[in-house]
Design an enzyme around this catalytic site. Structure first.
Site, PDB file in Angstrom:
ATOM      1  N   HIS A 176     -56.361   9.359 -14.706  1.00 17.35           N
ATOM      2  CA  HIS A 176     -54.918   9.268 -14.483  1.00 17.35           C
ATOM      3  C   HIS A 176     -54.148   8.682 -15.668  1.00 17.35           C
ATOM      4  O   HIS A 176     -53.200   9.277 -16.167  1.00 17.35           O
ATOM      5  CB  HIS A 176     -54.616   8.437 -13.233  1.00 17.35           C
TER       6      HIS A 176
ATOM      7  N   GLU B 155     -56.387  15.545  -4.637  1.00 19.08           N
ATOM      8  CA  GLU B 155     -55.486  15.650  -5.793  1.00 19.08           C
ATOM      9  C   GLU B 155     -56.191  15.009  -6.979  1.00 19.08           C
ATOM     10  O   GLU B 155     -57.017  14.102  -6.802  1.00 19.08           O
ATOM     11  CB  GLU B 155     -54.182  14.916  -5.460  1.00 19.08           C
TER      12      GLU B 155
ATOM     13  N   ASP C 258     -55.980  14.336 -11.705  1.00 16.70           N
ATOM     14  CA  ASP C 258     -55.182  14.246 -12.935  1.00 16.70           C
ATOM     15  C   ASP C 258     -56.057  14.728 -14.083  1.00 16.70           C
ATOM     16  O   ASP C 258     -57.183  14.250 -14.243  1.00 16.70           O
ATOM     17  CB  ASP C 258     -54.771  12.795 -13.198  1.00 16.70           C
TER      18      ASP C 258
ATOM     19  N   GLN D   2     -49.728  21.351 -10.368  1.00 17.50           N
ATOM     20  CA  GLN D   2     -48.461  20.631 -10.464  1.00 17.50           C
ATOM     21  C   GLN D   2     -48.401  19.805 -11.749  1.00 17.50           C
ATOM     22  O   GLN D   2     -49.424  19.509 -12.378  1.00 17.50           O
ATOM     23  CB  GLN D   2     -48.274  19.721  -9.250  1.00 17.50           C
TER      24      GLN D   2
ATOM     25  N   HIS E 266     -55.049  11.461  -2.455  1.00 17.55           N
ATOM     26  CA  HIS E 266     -54.514  11.240  -3.795  1.00 17.55           C
ATOM     27  C   HIS E 266     -55.561  10.639  -4.732  1.00 17.55           C
ATOM     28  O   HIS E 266     -56.039   9.538  -4.495  1.00 17.55           O
ATOM     29  CB  HIS E 266     -53.326  10.272  -3.656  1.00 17.55           C
ATOM     30  N   ARG E 267     -55.907  11.373  -5.772  1.00 17.20           N
ATOM     31  CA  ARG E 267     -57.007  11.004  -6.696  1.00 17.20           C
ATOM     32  C   ARG E 267     -58.313  10.872  -5.903  1.00 17.20           C
ATOM     33  O   ARG E 267     -59.179  10.067  -6.261  1.00 17.20           O
ATOM     34  CB  ARG E 267     -56.700   9.710  -7.458  1.00 17.20           C
TER      35      ARG E 267
ATOM     36  N   GLU F 203     -53.315  18.343 -11.168  1.00 14.00           N
ATOM     37  CA  GLU F 203     -52.162  17.896 -11.964  1.00 14.00           C
ATOM     38  C   GLU F 203     -52.480  17.861 -13.454  1.00 14.00           C
ATOM     39  O   GLU F 203     -53.421  17.185 -13.872  1.00 14.00           O
ATOM     40  CB  GLU F 203     -51.707  16.500 -11.520  1.00 14.00           C
TER      41      GLU F 203
HETATM   42  O1  G3P Z   1     -49.557  14.035  -6.685  1.00 15.29           O
HETATM   43  C1  G3P Z   1     -48.523  13.153  -6.835  1.00 15.29           C
HETATM   44  C2  G3P Z   1     -48.827  11.979  -7.699  1.00 15.29           C
HETATM   45  O2  G3P Z   1     -50.155  12.010  -8.138  1.00 15.29           O
HETATM   46  C3  G3P Z   1     -47.950  11.848  -8.845  1.00 15.29           C
HETATM   47  O3  G3P Z   1     -48.048  10.596  -9.448  1.00 15.29           O
HETATM   48  O4  G3P Z   1     -48.756   9.067 -11.194  1.00 15.29           O
HETATM   49  O5  G3P Z   1     -50.126   9.299  -9.153  1.00 15.29           O
HETATM   50  O6  G3P Z   1     -50.093  11.112 -10.824  1.00 15.29           O
HETATM   51  P1  G3P Z   1     -49.325  10.002 -10.167  1.00 15.29           P
HETATM   52 CA    CA Z   2     -51.569  12.680  -9.917  1.00 16.98          CA
END
Ligand code: G3P
Ligand code: CA
Length: 298
Positions: free
Chosen positions: A90, A75, A77, A194, A48-49, A158
């Protein structure tokens, strides 16, 4: 040789299918056919990130760290600067993850969309996390995609707060195309797009129906069929799901006529990882991919 370079060399020798994931079942879930099928094996682990518990989120360091730890999936943003460059960050302000307050003290509230790409390129996106990462930058999307390619990684992309950035979906797809990410191989094996915005996911699906998409949220079971028209995944926070909910997702088919999937987030401890793996989720999005990998292998 670093683990990342060693992994790249191994991939070059054996082909991309041989790369890095240590567990046989995780490897099975990462085969080219994974886009189209729901595996009943262990869930895919998504950093994540990047490996954001160990390196500053959404930087090269974070995705390199994930690669060094043996994780293919990361992942990110994506947002847009004042002058129209797409960047990886993010929050909708630069305050938490850069030294923007110090560099531009008169520019509160330091919104991403109030700064040019050239200004953002001067910011330190690593020192807030640790002095060890001083000098990390906020990558542009183009730079980021090239780095993910270099690392032989795959991406859950994302669109963050797309309502702030009209037209960002087409622009993002243009960058993906120019960086080689919209050819058949990448679309089939390496990419999920996503968003928390259903409209944004619908737009992506309309522009490029071949791309695998994910809706971030937890629609009611009754609402799921509507989402399954444009989204291949329903990606819900782990606090909002149950075995029954995961089964309801799996009972439907997505826009590619394959079973609907679920990647859950953000799971950073072993007990929760085991709980959601028991629900049968297809992916676990985590800041601590090593913890999750170990928990679901035990
Ligand atoms: O990929 C799921 C997650 O990243 C969604 O929440 O706020 O961390 O972007 P957030
Ligand atoms: Ca995210």
């Amino acid at each position: 040789m670093s683990a990342r370079l060693a992994a790249a060399a191994t991939a070059a020798l054996l082909g991309a299918g041989a790369l890095v994931l240590p567990s046989a079942t995780a490897h099975a879930a990462d085969k080219p056919s994974a886009r189209a099928s729901v595996s009943h094996d262990r869930p895919l682990v998504v950093a994540h990130r990047g490996a954001s518990a160990y390196a500053p989120e959404n930087t090269f360091a974070a995705i390199d760290k994930a690669a060094d730890m043996g994780f293919r999936w990361v992942e990110n943003d994506v947002q847009r600067t004042k002058d129209g460059e797409l960047v990886i960050v993010h929050d909708d302000t630069l305050k938490r993850t850069t030294n923007v307050e110090e560099r531009f003290p008169d520019r509160a509230p330091w919104k991403v969309g109030d700064f040019t790409a050239a200004e953002i390129a001067t910011l330190d996106a690593g020192s807030w996390f640790s002095p060890k990462y001083a000098g990390q930058r906020v990558p542009t999307l183009k730079q980021y995609m090239n780095r993910v390619s270099r690392n032989h990684q795959k991406l859950v992309f994302e669109f963050k707060k797309p309502e702030l950035y009209p037209g960002i979906e087409k622009q993002g797809l243009d960058v993906l195309r120019k960086t080689g990410w919209l050819d058949k191989h990448h679309v089939k094996n390496k990419l999920v797009i996503q968003s928390f915005s259903a409209d944004s996911v619908k737009t992506v699906h309309k522009l490029r129906p071949d791309i695998k998409t994910g809706f971030l949220g937890t629609p009611t079971v009754a609402e799921l069929p509507e989402y399954a028209k444009f989204s291949d995944q329903i990606n819900s926070t782990h606090t909002s799901i149950s075995k029954e909910y995961v089964s309801a997702i799996h009972s439907l088919k997505g826009p590619h006529r394959k079973r609907l999937e679920i990647f859950t987030w953000t799971v950073n401890d072993a007990a929760t990882a085991q709980r959601v793996a028991g629900f049968g989720v297809n992916g676990i999005i985590t800041n601590t991919p090593d913890v999750v990998r170990k928990a679901i292998s035990d």
